[in-house]
Design a protein around this motif. Structure first.
Motif, PDB file in Angstrom:
ATOM      1  N   VAL A   1      11.418 -26.361 -30.555  1.00 30.18           N
ATOM      2  CA  VAL A   1      10.226 -25.536 -30.663  1.00 30.18           C
ATOM      3  C   VAL A   1       9.110 -26.380 -31.284  1.00 30.18           C
ATOM      4  CG1 VAL A   1       9.205 -23.483 -31.692  1.00 30.18           C
ATOM      5  CG2 VAL A   1      11.584 -23.430 -30.920  1.00 30.18           C
ATOM      6  N   HIS A   2       7.950 -26.342 -30.650  1.00 39.44           N
ATOM      7  CA  HIS A   2       6.805 -27.113 -31.122  1.00 39.44           C
ATOM      8  C   HIS A   2       5.632 -26.176 -31.353  1.00 39.44           C
ATOM      9  CE1 HIS A   2       4.660 -30.766 -31.864  1.00 39.44           C
ATOM     10  NE2 HIS A   2       3.826 -30.600 -30.859  1.00 39.44           N
ATOM     11  N   VAL A   3       5.033 -26.288 -32.539  1.00 40.41           N
ATOM     12  CA  VAL A   3       3.979 -25.362 -32.943  1.00 40.41           C
ATOM     13  C   VAL A   3       2.724 -26.154 -33.309  1.00 40.41           C
ATOM     14  CG1 VAL A   3       3.347 -23.536 -34.567  1.00 40.41           C
ATOM     15  CG2 VAL A   3       5.723 -23.768 -33.817  1.00 40.41           C
ATOM     16  N   VAL A   4       1.598 -25.824 -32.695  1.00 35.84           N
ATOM     17  CA  VAL A   4       0.351 -26.554 -32.964  1.00 35.84           C
ATOM     18  C   VAL A   4      -0.791 -25.568 -33.183  1.00 35.84           C
ATOM     19  CG1 VAL A   4      -1.302 -28.238 -32.113  1.00 35.84           C
ATOM     20  CG2 VAL A   4       1.127 -28.497 -31.565  1.00 35.84           C
ATOM     21  N   GLU A   5      -1.388 -25.629 -34.365  1.00 31.17           N
ATOM     22  CA  GLU A   5      -2.529 -24.773 -34.692  1.00 31.17           C
ATOM     23  C   GLU A   5      -3.839 -25.497 -34.424  1.00 31.17           C
ATOM     24  OE1 GLU A   5       0.460 -24.270 -38.206  1.00 31.17           O
ATOM     25  OE2 GLU A   5      -0.392 -25.903 -37.019  1.00 31.17           O
ATOM     26  N   SER A   6      -4.885 -24.707 -34.219  1.00 30.22           N
ATOM     27  CA  SER A   6      -6.236 -25.251 -34.082  1.00 30.22           C
ATOM     28  C   SER A   6      -7.233 -24.164 -34.428  1.00 30.22           C
ATOM     29  CB  SER A   6      -6.479 -25.772 -32.665  1.00 30.22           C
ATOM     30  OG  SER A   6      -6.400 -24.712 -31.732  1.00 30.22           O
ATOM     31  N   GLY A   7      -8.497 -24.566 -34.575  1.00 27.37           N
ATOM     32  CA  GLY A   7      -9.561 -23.603 -34.799  1.00 27.37           C
ATOM     33  C   GLY A   7     -10.114 -23.563 -36.204  1.00 27.37           C
ATOM     34  N   GLY A   8      -9.496 -24.269 -37.140  1.00 32.27           N
ATOM     35  CA  GLY A   8     -10.013 -24.277 -38.492  1.00 32.27           C
ATOM     36  C   GLY A   8     -11.365 -24.972 -38.564  1.00 32.27           C
ATOM     37  N   ASP A   9     -12.173 -24.562 -39.539  1.00 33.74           N
ATOM     38  CA  ASP A   9     -13.517 -25.127 -39.665  1.00 33.74           C
ATOM     39  C   ASP A   9     -14.077 -24.744 -41.028  1.00 33.74           C
ATOM     40  OD1 ASP A   9     -16.188 -25.326 -37.160  1.00 33.74           O
ATOM     41  OD2 ASP A   9     -15.857 -26.429 -39.034  1.00 33.74           O
ATOM     42  N   TRP A 114       7.412 -24.306 -37.950  1.00 33.52           N
ATOM     43  CA  TRP A 114       6.074 -24.336 -38.523  1.00 33.52           C
ATOM     44  C   TRP A 114       5.196 -25.373 -37.829  1.00 33.52           C
ATOM     45  CZ3 TRP A 114       4.489 -21.303 -42.686  1.00 33.52           C
ATOM     46  CH2 TRP A 114       5.497 -20.582 -43.327  1.00 33.52           C
ATOM     47  N   GLY A 115       3.899 -25.080 -37.812  1.00 34.60           N
ATOM     48  CA  GLY A 115       2.946 -26.083 -37.381  1.00 34.60           C
ATOM     49  C   GLY A 115       2.482 -26.909 -38.569  1.00 34.60           C
ATOM     50  N   GLN A 116       1.563 -27.839 -38.281  1.00 32.39           N
ATOM     51  CA  GLN A 116       1.054 -28.729 -39.325  1.00 32.39           C
ATOM     52  C   GLN A 116      -0.104 -28.126 -40.106  1.00 32.39           C
ATOM     53  OE1 GLN A 116       2.476 -31.770 -40.211  1.00 32.39           O
ATOM     54  NE2 GLN A 116       4.056 -30.830 -38.937  1.00 32.39           N
ATOM     55  N   GLY A 117      -0.659 -27.049 -39.606  1.00 36.42           N
ATOM     56  CA  GLY A 117      -1.729 -26.372 -40.327  1.00 36.42           C
ATOM     57  C   GLY A 117      -3.111 -26.735 -39.822  1.00 36.42           C
ATOM     58  N   THR A 118      -4.057 -25.834 -40.079  1.00 44.55           N
ATOM     59  CA  THR A 118      -5.460 -26.053 -39.755  1.00 44.55           C
ATOM     60  C   THR A 118      -6.291 -25.548 -40.938  1.00 44.55           C
ATOM     61  OG1 THR A 118      -7.178 -25.704 -38.065  1.00 44.55           O
ATOM     62  CG2 THR A 118      -5.703 -23.849 -38.492  1.00 44.55           C
ATOM     63  N   GLN A 119      -7.249 -26.351 -41.373  1.00 44.96           N
ATOM     64  CA  GLN A 119      -7.987 -26.061 -42.605  1.00 44.96           C
ATOM     65  C   GLN A 119      -9.141 -25.103 -42.352  1.00 44.96           C
ATOM     66  OE1 GLN A 119      -7.364 -27.078 -45.839  1.00 44.96           O
ATOM     67  NE2 GLN A 119      -9.090 -25.787 -46.455  1.00 44.96           N
ATOM     68  N   VAL A 120      -9.199 -24.072 -43.193  1.00 43.94           N
ATOM     69  CA  VAL A 120     -10.324 -23.133 -43.181  1.00 43.94           C
ATOM     70  C   VAL A 120     -11.014 -23.222 -44.543  1.00 43.94           C
ATOM     71  CG1 VAL A 120     -11.006 -20.719 -43.115  1.00 43.94           C
ATOM     72  CG2 VAL A 120      -9.254 -21.577 -41.531  1.00 43.94           C
ATOM     73  N   THR A 121     -12.305 -23.497 -44.520  1.00 39.00           N
ATOM     74  CA  THR A 121     -13.080 -23.588 -45.753  1.00 39.00           C
ATOM     75  C   THR A 121     -14.258 -22.639 -45.655  1.00 39.00           C
ATOM     76  OG1 THR A 121     -12.461 -25.909 -46.036  1.00 39.00           O
ATOM     77  CG2 THR A 121     -14.346 -25.103 -47.309  1.00 39.00           C
TER      78      THR A 121
END
Length: 124
Positions: A1-9, A114-121
Protein backbone atom coordinates in the motif's frame (compact mmCIF):
# COMPACT_ATOMS: atom_id res chain seq x y z
CA UNK A 1 0.00 0.00 0.00
CA UNK A 2 1.37 3.39 -1.02
CA UNK A 3 -0.01 6.64 0.34
CA UNK A 4 0.86 10.10 -1.02
CA UNK A 5 -0.58 13.38 0.25
CA UNK A 6 -0.58 16.74 -1.50
CA UNK A 7 -2.21 20.14 -1.32
CA UNK A 8 -0.56 21.66 1.72
CA UNK A 9 0.32 25.35 1.54
CA UNK A 10 0.64 28.58 3.50
CA UNK A 11 -2.58 30.57 3.80
CA UNK A 12 -4.05 33.45 5.76
CA UNK A 13 -6.51 32.81 8.56
CA UNK A 14 -9.98 32.39 7.15
CA UNK A 15 -8.69 30.83 3.97
CA UNK A 16 -9.31 27.39 2.49
CA UNK A 17 -7.27 24.44 1.29
CA UNK A 18 -8.08 21.03 -0.12
CA UNK A 19 -5.74 18.20 0.69
CA UNK A 20 -5.59 15.10 -1.48
CA UNK A 21 -4.34 11.63 -0.71
CA UNK A 22 -3.78 9.05 -3.43
CA UNK A 23 -3.80 5.48 -2.15
CA UNK A 24 -2.50 2.68 -4.31
CA UNK A 25 -2.56 -1.03 -3.58
CA UNK A 26 -5.50 -0.69 -1.16
CA UNK A 27 -8.25 -2.84 -2.53
CA UNK A 28 -11.96 -2.30 -2.01
CA UNK A 29 -11.47 0.67 0.30
CA UNK A 30 -12.66 -1.17 3.39
CA UNK A 31 -11.86 -0.19 6.95
CA UNK A 32 -11.10 3.41 7.85
CA UNK A 33 -9.46 6.18 5.88
CA UNK A 34 -8.37 9.13 7.95
CA UNK A 35 -6.57 12.43 8.18
CA UNK A 36 -4.30 13.11 11.13
CA UNK A 37 -2.17 16.13 11.96
CA UNK A 38 0.83 16.90 14.09
CA UNK A 39 1.77 20.42 15.07
CA UNK A 40 5.07 21.52 16.61
CA UNK A 41 5.38 20.10 20.10
CA UNK A 42 2.12 18.20 19.83
CA UNK A 43 1.20 14.56 19.49
CA UNK A 44 -0.36 13.31 16.28
CA UNK A 45 -4.12 13.72 16.49
CA UNK A 46 -7.03 12.45 14.45
CA UNK A 47 -8.83 15.12 12.46
CA UNK A 48 -11.37 13.31 10.28
CA UNK A 49 -12.19 9.78 9.23
CA UNK A 50 -14.44 8.15 6.66
CA UNK A 51 -15.56 4.55 6.40
CA UNK A 52 -16.06 2.47 3.28
CA UNK A 53 -19.79 3.21 3.61
CA UNK A 54 -19.08 6.98 3.75
CA UNK A 55 -19.82 7.42 7.43
CA UNK A 56 -17.74 10.33 8.70
CA UNK A 57 -16.41 11.51 12.02
CA UNK A 58 -14.50 14.65 13.01
CA UNK A 59 -12.43 16.09 15.79
CA UNK A 60 -14.62 18.58 17.64
CA UNK A 61 -12.46 21.60 16.82
CA UNK A 62 -12.84 21.11 13.05
CA UNK A 63 -16.53 20.23 12.88
CA UNK A 64 -18.35 22.53 10.49
CA UNK A 65 -15.08 23.69 8.91
CA UNK A 66 -13.49 20.51 7.52
CA UNK A 67 -15.05 17.92 5.24
CA UNK A 68 -13.60 14.51 4.45
CA UNK A 69 -14.58 12.70 1.28
CA UNK A 70 -13.31 10.02 -1.06
CA UNK A 71 -13.46 9.12 -4.71
CA UNK A 72 -13.19 5.36 -4.99
CA UNK A 73 -12.71 5.47 -8.76
CA UNK A 74 -9.67 7.72 -8.36
CA UNK A 75 -8.36 5.98 -5.22
CA UNK A 76 -8.24 9.40 -3.62
CA UNK A 77 -9.14 10.75 -0.21
CA UNK A 78 -9.78 14.47 0.29
CA UNK A 79 -9.91 16.93 3.15
CA UNK A 80 -11.60 20.23 2.38
CA UNK A 81 -10.56 22.78 5.00
CA UNK A 82 -12.43 26.07 5.28
CA UNK A 83 -12.22 28.95 7.75
CA UNK A 84 -8.69 27.95 8.62
CA UNK A 85 -7.21 29.13 11.91
CA UNK A 86 -3.58 29.51 13.02
CA UNK A 87 -4.10 26.56 15.37
CA UNK A 88 -4.73 24.37 12.32
CA UNK A 89 -1.06 24.75 11.42
CA UNK A 90 0.47 21.28 11.29
CA UNK A 91 1.80 18.52 9.13
CA UNK A 92 -1.22 16.64 7.83
CA UNK A 93 -1.04 12.91 7.27
CA UNK A 94 -3.30 10.47 5.47
CA UNK A 95 -3.69 7.01 7.00
CA UNK A 96 -5.58 3.92 5.92
CA UNK A 97 -6.11 0.47 7.37
CA UNK A 98 -8.72 -2.15 6.63
CA UNK A 99 -8.46 -3.59 10.13
CA UNK A 100 -9.30 -0.43 12.10
CA UNK A 101 -12.61 -0.74 13.94
CA UNK A 102 -14.90 2.27 13.99
CA UNK A 103 -14.46 2.79 17.73
CA UNK A 104 -10.71 3.24 17.13
CA UNK A 105 -11.09 5.47 14.12
CA UNK A 106 -9.10 8.44 15.44
CA UNK A 107 -6.34 6.52 17.20
CA UNK A 108 -3.09 6.93 15.29
CA UNK A 109 -1.52 3.75 16.64
CA UNK A 110 -4.26 1.66 15.03
CA UNK A 111 -3.27 2.58 11.46
CA UNK A 112 -0.63 0.67 9.54
CA UNK A 113 -0.33 2.68 6.31
CA UNK A 114 0.76 6.31 6.33
CA UNK A 115 1.86 8.94 3.89
CA UNK A 116 4.79 11.29 4.34
CA UNK A 117 2.61 14.27 5.15
CA UNK A 118 1.85 17.67 3.66
CA UNK A 119 2.47 20.93 5.53
CA UNK A 120 -0.35 23.36 6.25
CA UNK A 121 0.60 26.75 7.67
CA UNK A 122 -2.04 29.29 8.64
CA UNK A 123 -0.93 32.82 9.48
CA UNK A 124 -2.97 35.36 11.41
Amino acid sequence: VHVVESGGDSVQAGGSLRLSCVVSGYRHWVGCLAWFRQGPGHEREGVAVISNSDTTSYKDSVKGRFTISKDNAKNTLYLQMNSLKPEDTAMYYCAVDRMVAWWARLLANKYQYWGQGTQVTVSS
